[in-house]
Design a protein around this motif. Sequence first.
Motif, PDB file in Angstrom:
ATOM      1  N   THR A  67     -24.472  27.135  96.457  1.00  0.00           N
ATOM      2  CA  THR A  67     -24.475  28.474  95.878  1.00  0.00           C
ATOM      3  C   THR A  67     -24.030  28.426  94.422  1.00  0.00           C
ATOM      4  N   ARG A  68     -24.272  29.541  93.721  1.00  0.00           N
ATOM      5  CA  ARG A  68     -23.822  29.644  92.328  1.00  0.00           C
ATOM      6  C   ARG A  68     -22.306  29.447  92.239  1.00  0.00           C
ATOM      7  N   ARG A  69     -21.585  29.973  93.212  1.00  0.00           N
ATOM      8  CA  ARG A  69     -20.126  29.843  93.244  1.00  0.00           C
ATOM      9  C   ARG A  69     -19.697  28.381  93.305  1.00  0.00           C
ATOM     10  N   GLN A  70     -20.370  27.580  94.130  1.00  0.00           N
ATOM     11  CA  GLN A  70     -20.034  26.171  94.257  1.00  0.00           C
ATOM     12  C   GLN A  70     -20.329  25.405  92.975  1.00  0.00           C
ATOM     13  N   TRP A  71     -21.475  25.712  92.351  1.00  0.00           N
ATOM     14  CA  TRP A  71     -21.832  25.024  91.108  1.00  0.00           C
ATOM     15  C   TRP A  71     -20.853  25.362  89.986  1.00  0.00           C
ATOM     16  N   ILE A  72     -20.490  26.630  89.865  1.00  0.00           N
ATOM     17  CA  ILE A  72     -19.562  27.034  88.803  1.00  0.00           C
ATOM     18  C   ILE A  72     -18.221  26.335  88.980  1.00  0.00           C
ATOM     19  N   ALA A  73     -17.723  26.301  90.221  1.00  0.00           N
ATOM     20  CA  ALA A  73     -16.431  25.655  90.476  1.00  0.00           C
ATOM     21  C   ALA A  73     -16.483  24.175  90.106  1.00  0.00           C
ATOM     22  N   SER A  74     -17.548  23.493  90.474  1.00  0.00           N
ATOM     23  CA  SER A  74     -17.651  22.058  90.209  1.00  0.00           C
ATOM     24  C   SER A  74     -17.841  21.759  88.726  1.00  0.00           C
ATOM     25  N   VAL A  75     -18.633  22.597  88.038  1.00  0.00           N
ATOM     26  CA  VAL A  75     -18.842  22.389  86.598  1.00  0.00           C
ATOM     27  C   VAL A  75     -17.534  22.590  85.829  1.00  0.00           C
ATOM     28  N   LEU A  76     -16.817  23.659  86.138  1.00  0.00           N
ATOM     29  CA  LEU A  76     -15.542  23.901  85.461  1.00  0.00           C
ATOM     30  C   LEU A  76     -14.531  22.791  85.764  1.00  0.00           C
ATOM     31  N   PHE A  77     -14.539  22.327  87.006  1.00  0.00           N
ATOM     32  CA  PHE A  77     -13.671  21.222  87.391  1.00  0.00           C
ATOM     33  C   PHE A  77     -14.005  19.975  86.579  1.00  0.00           C
ATOM     34  N   GLY A  78     -15.308  19.690  86.411  1.00  0.00           N
ATOM     35  CA  GLY A  78     -15.720  18.530  85.634  1.00  0.00           C
ATOM     36  C   GLY A  78     -15.309  18.617  84.179  1.00  0.00           C
ATOM     37  N   LEU A  79     -15.421  19.813  83.587  1.00  0.00           N
ATOM     38  CA  LEU A  79     -15.011  19.987  82.192  1.00  0.00           C
ATOM     39  C   LEU A  79     -13.499  19.810  82.042  1.00  0.00           C
ATOM     40  N   SER A  80     -12.738  20.269  83.042  1.00  0.00           N
ATOM     41  CA  SER A  80     -11.283  20.093  82.978  1.00  0.00           C
ATOM     42  C   SER A  80     -10.921  18.615  83.094  1.00  0.00           C
ATOM     43  N   LEU A  81     -11.642  17.869  83.911  1.00  0.00           N
ATOM     44  CA  LEU A  81     -11.419  16.432  84.021  1.00  0.00           C
ATOM     45  C   LEU A  81     -11.679  15.735  82.695  1.00  0.00           C
ATOM     46  N   ALA A  82     -12.775  16.108  82.046  1.00  0.00           N
ATOM     47  CA  ALA A  82     -13.122  15.486  80.767  1.00  0.00           C
ATOM     48  C   ALA A  82     -12.055  15.767  79.728  1.00  0.00           C
ATOM     49  N   GLY A  83     -11.606  17.022  79.618  1.00  0.00           N
ATOM     50  CA  GLY A  83     -10.590  17.369  78.637  1.00  0.00           C
ATOM     51  C   GLY A  83      -9.255  16.713  78.920  1.00  0.00           C
ATOM     52  N   MET A  84      -8.818  16.734  80.163  1.00  0.00           N
ATOM     53  CA  MET A  84      -7.534  16.135  80.532  1.00  0.00           C
ATOM     54  C   MET A  84      -7.517  14.642  80.227  1.00  0.00           C
ATOM     55  N   ASN A  85      -8.564  13.944  80.626  1.00  0.00           N
ATOM     56  CA  ASN A  85      -8.620  12.499  80.413  1.00  0.00           C
ATOM     57  C   ASN A  85      -8.754  12.137  78.940  1.00  0.00           C
ATOM     58  N   GLY A 177     -16.101  17.888 102.105  1.00  0.00           N
ATOM     59  CA  GLY A 177     -15.932  16.477 101.811  1.00  0.00           C
ATOM     60  C   GLY A 177     -15.563  16.255 100.356  1.00  0.00           C
ATOM     61  N   HIS A 178     -16.217  15.254  99.737  1.00  0.00           N
ATOM     62  CA  HIS A 178     -15.975  14.939  98.332  1.00  0.00           C
ATOM     63  C   HIS A 178     -17.186  15.274  97.462  1.00  0.00           C
ATOM     64  N   ASP A 179     -18.055  16.151  97.957  1.00  0.00           N
ATOM     65  CA  ASP A 179     -19.249  16.513  97.200  1.00  0.00           C
ATOM     66  C   ASP A 179     -18.893  17.163  95.864  1.00  0.00           C
ATOM     67  N   GLY A 180     -17.945  18.096  95.891  1.00  0.00           N
ATOM     68  CA  GLY A 180     -17.567  18.793  94.661  1.00  0.00           C
ATOM     69  C   GLY A 180     -16.969  17.862  93.636  1.00  0.00           C
ATOM     70  N   LEU A 181     -16.112  16.942  94.088  1.00  0.00           N
ATOM     71  CA  LEU A 181     -15.511  15.975  93.175  1.00  0.00           C
ATOM     72  C   LEU A 181     -16.579  15.082  92.560  1.00  0.00           C
ATOM     73  N   SER A 182     -17.517  14.623  93.365  1.00  0.00           N
ATOM     74  CA  SER A 182     -18.581  13.746  92.854  1.00  0.00           C
ATOM     75  C   SER A 182     -19.372  14.430  91.753  1.00  0.00           C
ATOM     76  N   MET A 183     -19.765  15.685  91.977  1.00  0.00           N
ATOM     77  CA  MET A 183     -20.534  16.397  90.973  1.00  0.00           C
ATOM     78  C   MET A 183     -19.693  16.740  89.750  1.00  0.00           C
ATOM     79  N   ALA A 184     -18.397  16.984  89.948  1.00  0.00           N
ATOM     80  CA  ALA A 184     -17.514  17.241  88.807  1.00  0.00           C
ATOM     81  C   ALA A 184     -17.432  16.014  87.901  1.00  0.00           C
ATOM     82  N   LEU A 185     -17.370  14.837  88.501  1.00  0.00           N
ATOM     83  CA  LEU A 185     -17.343  13.611  87.702  1.00  0.00           C
ATOM     84  C   LEU A 185     -18.654  13.432  86.936  1.00  0.00           C
ATOM     85  N   VAL A 186     -19.771  13.808  87.549  1.00  0.00           N
ATOM     86  CA  VAL A 186     -21.058  13.745  86.839  1.00  0.00           C
ATOM     87  C   VAL A 186     -21.031  14.685  85.644  1.00  0.00           C
ATOM     88  N   VAL A 187     -20.535  15.892  85.832  1.00  0.00           N
ATOM     89  CA  VAL A 187     -20.439  16.862  84.728  1.00  0.00           C
ATOM     90  C   VAL A 187     -19.541  16.317  83.627  1.00  0.00           C
TER      91      VAL A 187
END
Length: 301
Positions: A67-85, A177-187
């Motif tokens: 869903t759009r909700r899942q994609w938004i959560a994962s994309v924002l999570f990925g951007l936070s990972l990039a900035g933090m690291n 599972g770890h689907d959201g984390l995997s896609m966040a790392l891709v983002v």
Amino acid sequence: MNPSSPRQQHAIGIALVIGSCLSLPFGAAIAAQLFPALGSWGVTSLRVSIAALVMLVAVRPKVRGWTRRQWIASVLFGLSLAGMNGFFYAAIALIPLGPAVAIEFLGPLVLAAVLTRRAVDGVWVGVAVLGVALLGIDGMIGADALNPLGVLLVLVAAGFWAVYIRLSARVGEVTSGHDGLSMALVVGSVALLPFGIPAVVTVAHEPRWLLPAVLTAILSSAIPYTFELAALRRLPQRVFGVLLALEPAFATLAGFLLLGQHVTPLRLLAVALVIAASVGTTIGSRRTAPPTTGSFPAVPD
């Protein structure tokens, strides 16, 4: 004891956070040795990209029908990972690892203070604050002076870390599972791609940098993010935030063992304080464990 009981889930969550705290600083210590050749942002890009590839192969995320909700959560999570690291690696290129982790911990520490509801939690947060402050003082008056730009960069990383905790819990809620984390790392890898291209060119010409880059990705991304996402499904965010007080202690150890950074009596006292805060919060949370697995609904692994 029933493996699915709240108390057992709570214990598993605590063990996962400790595993993350052990893995992260040793990965950062290896990464610091790559900075002269690849640059801090280049190492960040390689680390996140390699971790994304590892997770995609291991998890094979099922995103069809998201869903759009899942994609938004994962994309924002990925951007936070990039900035933090990115900002954290830029900081430890300028200041020692132990004080950098201590200062960065202000992000989750403030989050834990905001989320706490019991008076005793506030006391333990205060103990952790004192430990973090002593680590900072040790960095200023000890042999390793703190570069002001490095301090500024790690404060930015601290803000991203607090956002990461909130978004990690959110991803755990809306994905399985770890689907959201995997896609966040891709983002995150896509966001960092401009910094990664020069690093890839360097590694292509000097393959000796590939193995430490892979080790950095596994120790600093794949293992801790998997552990933390699983832990946030089992622990309240306030408990998770204060348990991360263990990380400055492990960062001090990694800096001493791998980078030859000094361990002073003041730093050891600070380490003892942050460990005391973590143990105190853990014991208190176990005694008052709720009849669920945490503040957020558990998602099947």
